[in-house]
Design an enzyme around this catalytic site. Structure first.
Site, short mmCIF file in Angstrom:
data_model
loop_
_atom_site.label_atom_id
_atom_site.label_comp_id
_atom_site.label_asym_id
_atom_site.label_seq_id
_atom_site.Cartn_x
_atom_site.Cartn_y
_atom_site.Cartn_z
CD GLU A 42 22.61 40.62 -4.32
OE1 GLU A 42 23.21 41.03 -3.32
OE2 GLU A 42 21.38 40.40 -4.35
CE LYS A 90 14.48 39.69 -2.99
NZ LYS A 90 15.47 39.95 -1.94
CD GLU A 126 19.97 42.66 2.10
OE1 GLU A 126 20.18 41.55 1.58
OE2 GLU A 126 19.13 43.46 1.67
CG HIS A 164 23.09 43.68 -0.47
ND1 HIS A 164 22.87 45.05 -0.56
CD2 HIS A 164 21.91 43.11 -0.81
CE1 HIS A 164 21.63 45.28 -0.92
NE2 HIS A 164 21.01 44.12 -1.08
CD GLU A 174 20.60 37.59 0.69
OE1 GLU A 174 21.18 36.82 -0.11
OE2 GLU A 174 20.34 38.77 0.41
CG ASP A 189 17.01 37.87 0.32
OD1 ASP A 189 16.76 37.92 1.53
OD2 ASP A 189 17.49 38.83 -0.32
CG ASP A 234 25.25 47.51 -0.26
OD1 ASP A 234 26.09 48.33 -0.67
OD2 ASP A 234 24.24 47.18 -0.89
MG MG Z 1 18.99 40.28 0.37
#
Ligand code: MG
Length: 385
Positions: free
Chosen positions: A329, A166, A246, A296, A220, A194, A269
């Protein structure tokens, strides 16, 4: 053969330690799963990605549309759900409710026919996929990234060849963390970042440029998913590939990302963007435009298995003798529903996961675990993911 019964469960797992990212904090995981049973008693399981209580309400709304239809004609079922809700639900959680039902119907269809979902999709181009670890969330300490080093070393020791961290704490802090992470994991592990759309366009340009020396595989959701053209401008200003999607729904939403040349990698997703039926169409759209697809995932092991079958079926364009690995993922944050809800368990060997060859998604639900995590109907009013 007809769809006879649809049951929903809201499952909640209280976390031992909360974690956060650029937008909000998680103290529990809460997920809506659905069981669809056919007239011969065969059943399939699906999962939606979004606020569980709203997902459940959406499935209730869709029930009368779906019950009585033939589960072997899953595209017909999909179109009925889409057409009858189009006027008020072109995007958002109701599409995720549709996705959950669509996935359960694919699982059901596979179980009726005795074939894995990857075969129903057209076949598995590969027998294994390469999971990447999603983790390195922030914790409530003076230094929110205090535990990053230890966590990243654990992923490397477990055999992961790619890790996503992150960012989104601010440019200076992010750059410091990314630099440190590259030093910790060394040059041979892929590193992705991300921000969950934490930045403005100008901030994202600055952060991208400052991260370029650290060999970042993709950045991301650098900026808000609403700004398709800014994504495109950012791509032209950095050597780091840009990923997103996503928060996007249906082939029509992904068309916006692709038409605007917004991303190098789209990340639908499958449990939210329209299910497996629509994911196959989104993949065709991406393929026709030279855009990579890495879905995702976030939720239970149902969703992980959906991704395994879908990725197995993705075409390699243009293809070459030495085949590239296809990434999946694999969330590593605390979540009892990911590891315990289904069997057989997910196993990673030498950094790879086998695509299941059993019928449907290749899993069944542990009823004891389902009962332990299921909360009584009507109890959940808070919007939690
Ligand atoms: Mg993400």
């Amino acid at each position: 053969m007809k769809i006879e019964k649809i049951e929903t469960y809201i499952l909640k797992d209280k976390l031992s330690k909360s974690f956060f990212f650029s937008q909000w904090e998680y103290s529990e995981r809460c997920i809506c799963v659905v069981k669809v049973t056919a007239s011969d008693g065969t059943y399939g399981w699906g999962e939606g990605y979004g606020p569980a209580s709203v997902l459940e309400a959406g499935i209730e709304l869709l029930k009368p549309i779906v019950i009585g239809l033939n589960p072997l004609e899953n595209e017909v079922v999909w179109n009925q759900m889409y057409r009858k809700t189009l006027d008020f639900a072109r995007r958002g959680v109701l599409v995720a409710s549709m996705s959950a039902l669509d996935i359960a119907i694919w699982d059901l269809k596979g179980k009726i026919l005795g074939l894995p979902v990857s075969t129903l999709l057209g076949g598995a181009h590969r027998e294994q996929v390469k999971p990447y670890a999603t983790g390195l969330y922030f914790t409530s300490h003076e230094d929110p990234s205090r535990d990053f080093d230890e966590e990243a070393k654990l992923y490397v020791s477990q055999g992961f060849k790619a890790i996503k961290m992150k960012v989104g704490l601010g440019i200076a802090e992010d750059v410091k963390n990314v630099k440190r992470m590259r030093e910790v994991i060394g040059p041979d592990i892929d590193l992705m970042v991300d921000s969950n759309h934490a930045y403005t366009f100008r901030e994202a340009v600055e952060l991208s440029r400052k991260m370029e020396p650290y060999d970042i595989k993709w950045f991301e959701e650098p900026i808000s998913p609403e700004f398709y053209e800014q994504y495109s401008d950012l791509r032209n200003r950095t050597s780091i590939p840009i990923a997103g999607g996503e928060c996007e729904y249906l082939r029509f939403g992904f068309q916006q990302l692709i038409k605007n040349k917004s991303v190098d990698i789209i990340q639908p997703d499958i449990c939210a963007s329209g299910g497996l039926t629509e994911a196959k169409r989104i993949a065709a759209l991406a393929s026709a435009n030279g855009v990579d697809v890495i879905p995702h995932t976030w939720g239970t092991s149902i969703g992980i298995h959906v991704a395994l079958h879908f990725i197995a079926n993705l075409e390699s364009i243009p293809g070459r003798m030495k085949k590239p690995d296809f990434l999946m993922e694999y969330d590593q944050t605390e979540n009892g529903l990911r590891e315990k809800l289904t069997y057989p368990p997910i196993e990673m060997k030498d950094g790879m996961i086998d695509v299941p060859k059993r019928p449907g998604l290749g899993i069944d639900i542990d009823e004891e675990v389902l009962k332990r995590y299921a909360i009584p109907k009507g109890e959940l009013k808070k919007t939690i993911l």
